[in-house]
Motif scaffolding. Structure first.
Motif, PDB file in Angstrom:
ATOM      1  N   HIS A  17     -56.780  45.052  -5.079  1.00 17.36           N
ATOM      2  CA  HIS A  17     -57.483  46.121  -5.761  1.00 17.36           C
ATOM      3  C   HIS A  17     -58.589  46.646  -4.862  1.00 17.36           C
ATOM      4  O   HIS A  17     -59.077  45.951  -3.983  1.00 17.36           O
ATOM      5  CB  HIS A  17     -58.069  45.642  -7.092  1.00 17.36           C
ATOM      6  N   ALA A  19     -62.472  48.299  -4.787  1.00 23.05           N
ATOM      7  CA  ALA A  19     -63.673  48.131  -5.602  1.00 23.05           C
ATOM      8  C   ALA A  19     -63.829  49.302  -6.566  1.00 23.05           C
ATOM      9  O   ALA A  19     -63.711  50.465  -6.176  1.00 23.05           O
ATOM     10  CB  ALA A  19     -64.898  48.023  -4.708  1.00 23.05           C
ATOM     11  N   GLU A  20     -64.054  48.975  -7.840  1.00 20.18           N
ATOM     12  CA  GLU A  20     -64.213  49.994  -8.872  1.00 20.18           C
ATOM     13  C   GLU A  20     -65.686  50.118  -9.241  1.00 20.18           C
ATOM     14  O   GLU A  20     -66.362  49.108  -9.450  1.00 20.18           O
ATOM     15  CB  GLU A  20     -63.396  49.619 -10.120  1.00 20.18           C
ATOM     16  N   VAL A 221     -64.454  39.567 -15.062  1.00 20.99           N
ATOM     17  CA  VAL A 221     -63.357  40.266 -14.385  1.00 20.99           C
ATOM     18  C   VAL A 221     -63.770  41.697 -14.038  1.00 20.99           C
ATOM     19  O   VAL A 221     -63.473  42.200 -12.944  1.00 20.99           O
ATOM     20  CB  VAL A 221     -62.089  40.245 -15.273  1.00 20.99           C
ATOM     21  N   THR A 222     -64.467  42.357 -14.960  1.00 20.71           N
ATOM     22  CA  THR A 222     -64.946  43.712 -14.691  1.00 20.71           C
ATOM     23  C   THR A 222     -65.915  43.709 -13.503  1.00 20.71           C
ATOM     24  O   THR A 222     -65.853  44.578 -12.620  1.00 20.71           O
ATOM     25  CB  THR A 222     -65.644  44.289 -15.932  1.00 20.71           C
ATOM     26  N   ARG A 225     -64.029  43.206 -10.194  1.00 20.37           N
ATOM     27  CA  ARG A 225     -63.318  44.405  -9.751  1.00 20.37           C
ATOM     28  C   ARG A 225     -64.236  45.388  -9.036  1.00 20.37           C
ATOM     29  O   ARG A 225     -63.766  46.274  -8.329  1.00 20.37           O
ATOM     30  CB  ARG A 225     -62.662  45.096 -10.952  1.00 20.37           C
ATOM     31  N   SER A 226     -65.542  45.243  -9.233  1.00 18.20           N
ATOM     32  CA  SER A 226     -66.486  46.125  -8.553  1.00 18.20           C
ATOM     33  C   SER A 226     -66.781  45.651  -7.136  1.00 18.20           C
ATOM     34  O   SER A 226     -67.524  46.307  -6.408  1.00 18.20           O
ATOM     35  CB  SER A 226     -67.791  46.220  -9.357  1.00 18.20           C
ATOM     36  N   THR A 228     -65.071  43.795  -3.430  1.00 18.72           N
ATOM     37  CA  THR A 228     -63.810  43.827  -2.694  1.00 18.72           C
ATOM     38  C   THR A 228     -63.103  42.483  -2.634  1.00 18.72           C
ATOM     39  O   THR A 228     -61.884  42.434  -2.483  1.00 18.72           O
ATOM     40  CB  THR A 228     -64.046  44.323  -1.253  1.00 18.72           C
ATOM     41  N   ARG A 231     -63.041  36.584  -6.994  1.00 19.89           N
ATOM     42  CA  ARG A 231     -62.022  36.125  -7.941  1.00 19.89           C
ATOM     43  C   ARG A 231     -62.689  35.450  -9.136  1.00 19.89           C
ATOM     44  O   ARG A 231     -63.838  35.007  -9.050  1.00 19.89           O
ATOM     45  CB  ARG A 231     -61.063  35.142  -7.252  1.00 19.89           C
ATOM     46  N   ASP A 277     -56.938  43.022 -19.350  1.00 18.17           N
ATOM     47  CA  ASP A 277     -57.717  42.842 -18.122  1.00 18.17           C
ATOM     48  C   ASP A 277     -57.712  41.380 -17.669  1.00 18.17           C
ATOM     49  O   ASP A 277     -57.690  41.094 -16.462  1.00 18.17           O
ATOM     50  CB  ASP A 277     -59.154  43.315 -18.321  1.00 18.17           C
ATOM     51  N   ARG A 280     -54.381  40.552 -15.886  1.00 14.93           N
ATOM     52  CA  ARG A 280     -54.308  41.063 -14.522  1.00 14.93           C
ATOM     53  C   ARG A 280     -55.392  40.492 -13.620  1.00 14.93           C
ATOM     54  O   ARG A 280     -55.190  40.338 -12.415  1.00 14.93           O
ATOM     55  CB  ARG A 280     -54.429  42.594 -14.529  1.00 14.93           C
ATOM     56  N   GLY A 281     -56.566  40.188 -14.209  1.00 14.74           N
ATOM     57  CA  GLY A 281     -57.719  39.902 -13.377  1.00 14.74           C
ATOM     58  C   GLY A 281     -58.089  38.455 -13.182  1.00 14.74           C
ATOM     59  O   GLY A 281     -58.846  38.129 -12.258  1.00 14.74           O
TER      60      GLY A 281
END
Length: 350
Positions: A17, A19-20, A221-222, A225-226, A228, A231, A277, A280-281
């Motif tokens: 993923h 970075a969000e 998890v959120t 995802r922000s 790089t 885990r 989420d 997946r996360g």
């Protein structure tokens, strides 16, 4: 079919993923307006890191957060704030089910806002925890039912009262906004931890997060995802391993629950909202027993940390993850920097 090992590598994990971005400034500013707000400590445990063969072990200490001995006030306060913005009633009653800390946080928020509150409590919750919630000024209803059934009872109670606001930290189809606001509220914890880790010159490669219905895990998890390369692994009591069962099945799964000293994690069904989420996360899930959690409480006490069993569950899980065969399967090594979450102090209500 579940493995007999105490850990599960998530077959549905999606490691790739970018970075969000996260928009969490408003949440942090709101928390800063609450009485008693302060950034909670981030501590390093070099002796434990050396023993486990890891690069660093960091602990975000939530044993005192906004005047309560657990992190739950972060989510409850933000959710109540957002729900009241939408409410048309002048003095709505706050309603929730709880096995301890969440209910006390909702009751505390009701007291701050001068609102009535009704807290539904399932069996297995200690009298001390019940007394602490009553001391916040809330009406308490203790039922001889499981946590999942207590949630259903609270929802029915709120539905029957046009002036009630259900502030529940789990979700189901049609009830998603408030649980999402609770998850969003936990962002402050992770934002603080990231800033503190950077000040220490450390990164965060792995978050080990205690998981009941999965709201805090969802926030973790959120957060991951922000970034790089971060885990997340969940830890549950062995008698309430709904996330491990769900990850193994590849679908939301309910499990029967038993008695555990990790009362705040004693949940049989992951949150509907969180599940996509988490599937997946999460890299995986680890289960620990009461004895392991108790040992971890003592280990953290020796490091000067006040932790209850839920708060120490992450360290109990990390001991499993740092040893073979989990170490190789999850890719832990001498450079891995781990964030643990001491989600409650020893005086918490569960």
């Amino acid at each position: 079919m579940l493995t007999t090992e105490p850990f599960l590598l998530n077959p549905g994990w999606n490691p790739g993923h970018t970075a969000e971005p996260r928009e969490t400034e408003d949440i942090r500013r709101f928390h800063e307006t609450l009485p008693g707000y302060a950034v909670t400590p981030l501590l390093t445990l070099p002796a434990i890191a050396e023993t486990l063969g890891l690069g660093a072990v960091l602990v975000k200490d939530e044993s005192l957060r906004l005047g309560l001995p657990a992190f739950k006030m972060l989510g409850a306060s933000w959710a109540v704030h957002r729900a009241l913005q939408r409410s048309t009633g002048d003095r709505p009653r706050l309603v929730t089910a709880t096995d301890g800390n969440h209910g006390r946080a909702v009751a505390r928020m009701a007291a701050l806002m001068k609102l009535p509150a009704t807290i539904v409590i399932p069996r297995g919750v200690s009298e001390r925890a019940i007394d602490l919630i009553r001391a916040e000024g809330a009406e308490v209803r203790v039922l001889d039912v499981s946590y999942d059934d207590a949630v259903r009872q609270a929802a029915a109670l709120a539905d029957a009262d046009p002036d009630a606001l259900l502030v529940q930290d789990t979700s189901w189809p049609g009830y998603e906004d408030v649980p999402q606001w609770i998850v969003d509220g936990y962002a402050t914890l992770f934002d603080e931890a990231a800033e503190q880790a950077a000040e220490l010159g450390a990164g965060i490669d792995l978050v080990v997060v205690p998981a009941g219905v999965g709201s805090l895990a969802h926030a973790a998890v959120t957060f991951a995802r922000s970034r790089t390369d971060c885990r997340v692994i969940a830890v549950e009591p062995e008698v309430a391993d709904c996330l491990r069962a769900s990850l193994a099945a590849g679908a939301l799964t309910t499990v029967p629950t038993g008695q555990t000293n990790m009362a705040g994690l004693n949940c049989g069904t992951p949150a509907y909202l969180a599940w996509p989420d988490l599937q997946r996360g999460l890299v995986g899930a680890v289960v620990v027993d009461d004895e392991a959690a108790t040992r971890a409480v003592a280990d953290l006490a020796a490091e000067g940390l006040d932790a209850g069993p839920c708060g120490a569950a992450g360290l109990a899980a990390l001991k499993i993850l740092a040893a073979e065969p989990a170490r190789s399967r999850f890719g832990l090594g001498p450079d891995t920097r781990v964030l643990l979450l001491n989600t409650e102090g020893s005086s918490a209500s569960g």
